[in-house]
Design an enzyme around this catalytic site. Structure first.
Site, PDB file in Angstrom:
ATOM      1  N   VAL A  21       0.862  -1.172   0.000  1.00 48.68           N
ATOM      2  CA  VAL A  21       0.000   0.000   0.000  1.00 48.68           C
ATOM      3  C   VAL A  21       0.901   1.224   0.000  1.00 48.68           C
ATOM      4  CG1 VAL A  21      -1.787   1.279   1.256  1.00 48.68           C
ATOM      5  CG2 VAL A  21      -1.813  -1.228   1.268  1.00 48.68           C
ATOM      6  N   CYS A  22       0.523   2.219  -0.780  1.00 48.81           N
ATOM      7  CA  CYS A  22       1.213   3.504  -0.764  1.00 48.81           C
ATOM      8  C   CYS A  22       2.692   3.306  -1.131  1.00 48.81           C
ATOM      9  CB  CYS A  22       1.002   4.132   0.616  1.00 48.81           C
ATOM     10  SG  CYS A  22       1.321   5.898   0.735  1.00 48.81           S
TER      11      CYS A  22
END
Lengths: 229, 229
Positions: free
Chosen positions: A115-116
């Site tokens: 994520v991210c």
């Protein structure tokens, strides 16, 4: 589909638990992890592990302390791995033990999710060469410079890798993967369980719709966060 | 607008920190807290406190352990209070110390926020009589039976109370409050910082759009979670 998860699906009568390994390290961004965790924990037979370099409390980039359940030395095999991003995204890329662990778990995992800015950890570990992945909009160019085929999509699946864009995109990733692995019915149930019918107050939550002025101001906030983290 | 936050806004030159008190208790739902936390922590001079009944680690309803920074005895004054919900939403309503603390912090807080079934804690503390509030769709009737004017809106502001619907709605609440307190510009920046441009994979994240069959299956999941939590 390989590894423990494939086994879980082929032996329906007595399925082993599905082991999730959530990597946590000083400076990680809490929502990157907690968004998907809230969905993944609803999978049948989910066994959740929080893996850090030691058993000491780990601090998020805002100072919240969470406790690991396992260490990068004691847990090197999992069905689904999740690597969150960080307020200072460059720092974890220099942590050789995190990169070693990412390579080790990649050998058997069915899914390697990020994520991210977490995608940068996989890239720094040499796992994403020529692979398609997404990341936080502010570090797209940096990730591309590491040999990744960077997408501007919110969720990208390039098995065994599955990546989400910035912070809140992890929820969308987890619901998409749920549909992929367990079918649409469970994904819809878990979406309704967390009442995920978002009403963002503004239409500028993406760099594609935000003004240049807003992007500059936001980059300044992110730079300050990175310096503080 | 009263209390410390009003003071912070009237004395611009040397503003004191804005104190956030996030209540944590065994069985709370992590995303209820972490969604808003990721937004609120971007407020200028934010001072984040995690308040529990003791300094022992607190377990979420999925078993993740987090460490408090303060106790309900040591911190009884804050500008913004956040109360998350729980996998077993009835359990915290019987915890007299949590209810006592809610009443104590309500005396001076500028904002009393809740996410998901957290509104029930305010109601059980006697703070929401005749007040308008929202909660997780599965417990709307229960909250109404406690004397609350229950709304089906995703975010409800009835000062000093501000409530969000189920789990993921806390992100929308925090962005709305940011716009209310600091203006639209900062809210847009923080929304872009967490790349909040949601793409829920299905259109059934709300009970208003979900089928009866889906609602029944989801209620079974929630009931199982409550029994396990």
């Amino acid at each position: 589909v390989t590894g423990r998860l494939a086994h879980a699906r082929s032996v329906r009568k007595t399925p082993p638990n599905v082991r999730f390994a959530f990597l946590i390290y000083d400076g990680f961004t809490a929502l990157d992890l907690i968004g998907p965790y809230e969905v993944f924990s609803g999978w049948p037979d989910a066994e959740l592990h929080y893996v850090a370099k030691s058993h000491d409390p780990v601090r998020t980039d805002r100072g919240l302390r969470v406790l690991p359940t396992d260490t990068t030395k004691s847990l090197e095999e999992a069905d689904l791995v999740l690597v969150p991003g960080a307020g200072n995204p460059l720092k974890p890329l220099e942590d050789e033990e995190l990169l070693r662990w990412a390579r080790a778990v990649a050998e058997h995992a069915t899914w390697m999710t990020s994520v991210c800015t977490g995608a940068g950890i996989y890239a720094a570990a040499g796992l994403l060469n020529g692979r398609r992945a997404t990341t936080h909009w502010a570090v797209r160019e940096h990730l591309a410079s590491m040999g990744v085929d960077v997408s501007t999509d919110r969720v990208v699946i390039d098995r065994p890798f599955a990546s989400a864009a910035g912070v809140s995109a992890g929820i969308d990733l987890a619901l998409s993967l749920t549909a992929e692995v367990h079918g649409e019915e469970l994904a819809r149930q878990l979406q309704l369980a967390i009442e995920y019918d978002p009403e963002p107050p503004f239409d500028s939550g993406s760099p594609e719709t935000a003004s240049d002025e807003l992007k500059m101001a936001t980059l300044q906030i992110l730079a300050r966060n990175a310096a503080e983290a």
